[in-house]
Structure formats: C-alpha cells, structure tokens
Write a protein that holds these residues in place. Structure first.
Motif, PDB file in Angstrom:
ATOM      1  N   TYR A 120       0.522  -1.272  -0.165  1.00 30.44           N
ATOM      2  CA  TYR A 120      -0.266  -0.018  -0.325  1.00 30.44           C
ATOM      3  C   TYR A 120       0.963   1.874   0.308  1.00 30.44           C
ATOM      4  O   TYR A 120       1.314   2.231   1.509  1.00 30.44           O
ATOM      5  N   VAL A 171      -1.783   2.577   5.840  1.00 32.56           N
ATOM      6  CA  VAL A 171      -2.581   1.461   6.877  1.00 32.56           C
ATOM      7  C   VAL A 171      -2.109   1.567   8.193  1.00 32.56           C
ATOM      8  O   VAL A 171      -1.196   1.850   8.810  1.00 32.56           O
ATOM      9  N   ASN A 182      -6.293   0.921   4.731  1.00 28.45           N
ATOM     10  CA  ASN A 182      -6.202  -0.614   5.027  1.00 28.45           C
ATOM     11  C   ASN A 182      -6.247  -0.965   6.222  1.00 28.45           C
ATOM     12  O   ASN A 182      -4.957  -0.542   6.679  1.00 28.45           O
ATOM     13  N   GLY A 210      -4.581  -3.091   8.039  1.00 21.66           N
ATOM     14  CA  GLY A 210      -4.041  -4.378   7.927  1.00 21.66           C
ATOM     15  C   GLY A 210      -4.391  -5.351   7.274  1.00 21.66           C
ATOM     16  O   GLY A 210      -3.395  -6.330   7.948  1.00 21.66           O
ATOM     17  N   GLU A 241      -4.661  -7.643   4.019  1.00 26.19           N
ATOM     18  CA  GLU A 241      -4.114  -7.542   2.554  1.00 26.19           C
ATOM     19  C   GLU A 241      -5.458  -7.167   1.567  1.00 26.19           C
ATOM     20  O   GLU A 241      -6.425  -8.329   1.818  1.00 26.19           O
TER      21      GLU A 241
END
Ligand SMILES: Nc1ncnc2c1ncn2[C@@H]1O[C@H](COP(=O)(O)OP(=O)(O)OP(=O)(O)O)[C@@H](O)[C@H]1O
Ligand SMILES: [Mg+2]
Length: 286
Positions: free
Chosen positions: A57, A62, A177, A179, A181
C-alpha cells in the motif's frame, strides 16, 4: 421469529430481474451474543498470508486493528477459527458467483429497519472477500446519517469521506488499509447533512464510477442506511450494480420486509441475509 420466517418466504417469492439474476440467494448468518464475541488472537496471525505477490500500500495508509475491539463489534471474518466466520465465507462465495455471472462489481448492503446488522455483515463480508487472493475488497461507508464502519473497526483517521465530499481531500487520502491484505476502507467520520441529495449528486456518481473502474478485481461494498428510513437508498441504488438485504430476526415486521422488498423491485437483488437468527447452523440453509 415467526413473522420473520413468513416475511422471508415472501422475500423468496419476490420478483427479481430474472433476465440478469436468478432467484434471490437466501442465507442465514447465525450469531448470538455468545457466538460472535469470543476472544480472538492477533489479527495478523489469523489472516492467511496466501498471496505469492503481497499488495504494497504505497499510497493507502495502513493501520493496525485491535482484536478485542473487533470482537466486541462482532467483526470475526479475520479469524478462520471463529464459529461465525464460516457463514460469511459461504455468503462470500455465493455473492461472488452471482456477481461474476453478471459482471457486477459494486454491491449495496441495506435492510428494512435500523439495527438489523448491515454494518456487521458488510464488514465481515468485505474481509472474507479480501481473503481470496485474486480479489480486493473496498468497503465504503455510505450510511451518511449514522456512519459506523470506522467505529466498529476502531479506525481513528482524521481524513474520511467527509473531507472528500467537502472538497478538502482526494479520495485516495481518505482510504485506509486496516492491516489485512487486499482490504481497503473508505470511512465516513461524521453524519452528512442532506444525505439523500449528496448520494444522488454527480460528485458521488463519479466517485462510484471511479471506485469501480480503477481495479478490475475489486469488489466495492457500500454500507447503506435502512431502505425504509429515508430515500437515501433509492437515491444511490441505480448507480450500484446489485444489492443484498439484511433482515434482523425479530427486528423487522413482515410488512416492513414486504415494503422494503417492493422498494428494491427495480434493483438487482442478490438475496436476503437473515441475521441474528438463533436456529441451529445445520438447519440454516434454504
Ligand atoms: N448476528 C448478530 N447477533 C447478535 N447481535 C448482532 C448480530 N449482528 C449485529 N448485531 C448487533 O446488532 C447491533 C446493530 O448491528 P449493526 O450496526 O451492524 O446494524 P445496522 O443495520 O448497520 O444498524 P444501523 O441501521 O444503525 O446502521 C450491533 O450492536 C451489533 O453488534
Ligand atoms: Mg449500520
């Protein structure tokens, strides 16, 4: 309970656009206070590493999530050992099959009434989709009156959809995001005035198109308000490929479910999820 079962039978018989969609998919997501809320281990350990080419990312922020916080909000799909996680995986598979058959990539989640479990279903379904290594899932909080995705996930970002709508940020700056995927969230931090008008605006129309078109393997899930609460759902639904209705067992009356189904009659209804049901899991299929 009985009134919900009756309502679901009617939902099953309801007309859908048979040219583009088969009979509505019906799925129970079982989850009592006891079954969704058990303790979990660290998120990172529970999420399969899977993909040979992990996503980096580079632009999307994140953040890490707190497992105990997720448990409290019934977010379970990151834990493959959780008893409720399987239900979301089965739902995922059915949803993706229907969407793929029709070339659909955007999915709305709504319900007849408040507190049916839309947000819990939307988050868990998005996480479950992201665990398929050939997909990415983007969850957008379009419940502009009572946004709760960020709170349930424990996200505490200063930028959100509010900043994009007010012209203070690009949408990419508001994406996060959490954490996991291939799982990206567009949170909404504050209720939005004039939610229905905002959802029918050209700005939101372009946003939906952009989110859909950017990556061909991306499924975009929109957490919406209840269909009977206001005209927000009717405003935005023509722009979203298909819709899943979450009915909370004991939450909506038969008339409410019927009315909600009739308001969705022009949409591509994937199916109805019966949530908060206490029936034994082995009897949970229609
Ligand atoms: N399967 C379930 N079993 C028990 N409680 C549940 C279940 N699903 C959701 N809940 C609880 O019900 C409440 C409402 O859930 P949620 O916020 O997901 O509903 P919603 O339909 O999104 O509500 P709103 O209309 O306010 O957006 C929450 O406290 C949630 O933890
Ligand atoms: Mg909600």
């Amino acid at each position: 309970m009985e009134r919900i079962k009756l309502a679901i039978e009617k939902a099953k018989a309801a007309e859908v656009d048979s040219a583009r969609s088969d009979a509505p998919l019906l799925r129970r997501v079982r989850g009592s206070e006891a079954s969704i809320g058990e303790s979990s281990s660290a998120i990172r350990r529970e999420v399969p590493l899977g993909d040979a080419s992990p996503v980096h990312y580079t632009q999307t922020a994140v953040v890490s999530m707190d497992a105990a916080h997720l448990d409290r909000h019934r977010v379970v799909s990151h834990q493959k050992t959780h008893p409720a996680s399987w239900a979301f995986d089965v739902l995922r598979t059915q949803v993706l099959q229907k969407m793929d058959e029709n070339g659909w990539r955007t999915l709305a989640i709504t319900s007849p009434s408040v507190e049916s479990g839309k947000t819990v279903v939307a988050i868990n379904l998005a996480m479950s989709i992201a665990q398929q290594t050939n997909r990415t899932a983007l969850l957008v909080d379009f419940d502009l009156r009572r946004p709760s995705v960020a709170r349930y996930l424990g996200l505490n970002r200063s930028l959100s959809l509010n900043d994009f709508l007010d012209g203070r940020a690009n949408v990419g700056d508001a994406l996060v995001n959490p954490g996991i995927e291939r799982f990206v969230v567009l949170p909404t931090n504050q209720p939005v005035t004039g939610a229905s008008e905002v959802l029918s605006s050209s700005k939101v129309g372009h946003l939906i198109d952009d989110l859909r078109e950017r990556y061909s393997d991306r499924i975009v899930i929109f957490d919406l308000p209840p269909v009977l609460a206001a005209d927000d759902v009717m405003s935005v639904l023509p722009r979203i490929d298909c819709v899943l209705m979450v009915v909370g067992s004991g939450v909506s009356t038969e008339n409410e479910v019927e009315e909600a189904m009739s308001r969705l009659s022009k949409a591509n209804l994937l199916g109805v999820v019966l949530n908060k049901d206490e029936a034994p899991v082995q009897n949970a299929y229609y």
